[in-house]
Design an enzyme around this catalytic site. Sequence first.
Site, PDB file in Angstrom:
ATOM      1  N   GLU A  22     -81.398 -21.146 -40.977  1.00 29.69           N
ATOM      2  CA  GLU A  22     -81.993 -20.861 -42.357  1.00 29.69           C
ATOM      3  C   GLU A  22     -80.605 -20.943 -43.344  1.00 29.69           C
ATOM      4  O   GLU A  22     -80.723 -21.475 -44.387  1.00 29.69           O
ATOM      5  CB  GLU A  22     -82.579 -19.593 -42.365  1.00 29.69           C
ATOM      6  CG  GLU A  22     -84.000 -19.512 -41.875  1.00 29.69           C
ATOM      7  CD  GLU A  22     -84.943 -19.943 -43.243  1.00 29.69           C
ATOM      8  OE1 GLU A  22     -84.348 -20.624 -44.026  1.00 29.69           O
ATOM      9  OE2 GLU A  22     -86.011 -19.845 -42.660  1.00 29.69           O
ATOM     10  N   LYS A  72     -83.671 -13.507 -44.350  1.00 28.85           N
ATOM     11  CA  LYS A  72     -84.479 -12.261 -44.418  1.00 28.85           C
ATOM     12  C   LYS A  72     -85.405 -11.948 -43.292  1.00 28.85           C
ATOM     13  O   LYS A  72     -86.246 -12.682 -43.319  1.00 28.85           O
ATOM     14  CB  LYS A  72     -84.916 -12.366 -46.007  1.00 28.85           C
ATOM     15  CG  LYS A  72     -86.091 -11.129 -46.192  1.00 28.85           C
ATOM     16  CD  LYS A  72     -86.339 -11.158 -47.728  1.00 28.85           C
ATOM     17  CE  LYS A  72     -87.046  -9.926 -48.110  1.00 28.85           C
ATOM     18  NZ  LYS A  72     -87.523 -10.042 -49.441  1.00 28.85           N
ATOM     19  N   ARG A  78     -91.113  -0.909 -51.361  1.00 24.03           N
ATOM     20  CA  ARG A  78     -92.271  -1.374 -51.916  1.00 24.03           C
ATOM     21  C   ARG A  78     -93.179  -0.223 -52.672  1.00 24.03           C
ATOM     22  O   ARG A  78     -93.762  -0.304 -53.706  1.00 24.03           O
ATOM     23  CB  ARG A  78     -93.208  -1.782 -50.704  1.00 24.03           C
ATOM     24  CG  ARG A  78     -92.668  -3.084 -50.335  1.00 24.03           C
ATOM     25  CD  ARG A  78     -93.248  -3.678 -49.057  1.00 24.03           C
ATOM     26  NE  ARG A  78     -92.492  -4.770 -48.277  1.00 24.03           N
ATOM     27  CZ  ARG A  78     -92.779  -5.302 -47.480  1.00 24.03           C
ATOM     28  NH1 ARG A  78     -93.649  -4.846 -46.551  1.00 24.03           N
ATOM     29  NH2 ARG A  78     -92.071  -6.476 -47.118  1.00 24.03           N
ATOM     30  N   LYS A 109     -80.502  -9.983 -44.398  1.00 20.12           N
ATOM     31  CA  LYS A 109     -81.311  -8.499 -44.930  1.00 20.12           C
ATOM     32  C   LYS A 109     -82.170  -8.238 -43.660  1.00 20.12           C
ATOM     33  O   LYS A 109     -82.871  -9.153 -43.398  1.00 20.12           O
ATOM     34  CB  LYS A 109     -81.859  -8.692 -46.079  1.00 20.12           C
ATOM     35  CG  LYS A 109     -82.664  -7.730 -46.766  1.00 20.12           C
ATOM     36  CD  LYS A 109     -83.346  -8.097 -48.063  1.00 20.12           C
ATOM     37  CE  LYS A 109     -84.189  -7.110 -48.487  1.00 20.12           C
ATOM     38  NZ  LYS A 109     -84.938  -7.441 -49.485  1.00 20.12           N
TER      39      LYS A 109
HETATM   40  N1  LIG Z   1     -86.516  -8.607 -52.221  1.00 20.37           N
HETATM   41  C1  LIG Z   1     -85.803  -7.099 -52.108  1.00 20.37           C
HETATM   42  C2  LIG Z   1     -86.360  -6.303 -51.284  1.00 20.37           C
HETATM   43  O1  LIG Z   1     -86.890  -6.581 -50.569  1.00 20.37           O
HETATM   44  C3  LIG Z   1     -85.578  -5.040 -51.005  1.00 20.37           C
HETATM   45  C4  LIG Z   1     -86.065  -4.331 -49.959  1.00 20.37           C
HETATM   46  C5  LIG Z   1     -85.653  -3.005 -49.679  1.00 20.37           C
HETATM   47  O2  LIG Z   1     -84.446  -2.301 -50.211  1.00 20.37           O
HETATM   48  O3  LIG Z   1     -86.147  -2.239 -48.613  1.00 20.37           O
HETATM   49 MG   LIG Z   2     -85.044 -20.716 -45.960  1.00 17.68          MG
END
Ligand SMILES: NCC(=O)CCC(=O)O
Ligand SMILES: [Mg+2]
Length: 330
Positions: A239, A196, A206, A254
């Site tokens: 990772e 991530k 957010r 992500k």
């Molecule tokens: N933990 C999940 C997210 O951070 C989603 C982020 C997004 O859709 O922008």
């Molecule tokens: Mg890790």
Amino acid sequence: MYPIKRNRRLRTNQAIRSLVRETIISPNDFLVPLFVVEGKGVKEEIASMPNYYRYSLDLLQEEVKELWKLGLKSVLLFVKVPDNLKDNKGTEAINPDGLMQRAIKAVKNACPEMLVMTDVALDPYSVYGHDGIIENGKVINDESVEVLTEMSVSHIEAGADFVAPSDMMDGRILSIREAFEDREYTDAGIMSYSAKYASAFYGPFRDALDSAPVDSQDIPKDKKSYQMDYANRFEAIRETEMDIDEGADIVMVKPGLCYLDIVREIKNEVDVPVAVYQVSGEYAMLKAAAEKGWLDHDAVMMEQITAIKRAGADIIASYFAKDVVKLLNQ
Ligand SMILES: NCC(=O)CCC(=O)O
Ligand SMILES: [Mg+2]
């Protein structure tokens, strides 16, 4: 004898193009993110995510029934926590009667076969908007992992099938896996957000959960001390391999589109399913351009989703899931 090969032959008409198409999108590819709020009869649109909503539990139940009818069989739950329940340690995250725990039960009651995955990170519960606990101005790792582990156990106890730790603390997959094994939760799955990146594409999400890091001198203003640097490639492999060794069933990259090189590389390296999260900023960009008439929404959406799958995604978490499936059904 010129030319010997004519590649255009395989593109002559729709029938031959369908016959040789390598990447096919189906409802089975998708994991649907859902935002949950307290209240009754609430379906509120997220300002920076047109046509995407936060649901109270009653309407969440209607929504999952509709998803199931469309052939969408997996959801990923996120909760918007009231401000008065936020603290530094995410105490509310392990409340057995918290919003997430009730949301899991609501989905299972409405649609027992729906696969329920839950977000595990402290940011929606944190007064500081960070994924872990803050001490002396830093996000501390091991104490955060303890809370994340308790949170994961609590989600499984509420009936979730999979937890999805999105926090990027070190060692949390092992800790969660051990906690599950100790309790003989042998079917409890872990989908790890293993690669991530610290991305500016998370902005609208957010807004959706009111979970952005707070602006204060004593608090890290971003998540760069735990999420990855977008300049890095080898680190993503490291990772991901670590999370598989620690007990992850599914790994994730992500965001999506800017990271498809990473997706392909990980897909070539590992033998567990690879998920890709096409994040809120990617959704918002297309919605905005389409609203202005600058891009053809459906055509660009399908091109992007197909590119994500072509890159190696076995699972796509996307706010477009419903739009895509409705289009496929036309
Ligand atoms: N933990 C999940 C997210 O951070 C989603 C982020 C997004 O859709 O922008
Ligand atoms: Mg890790």
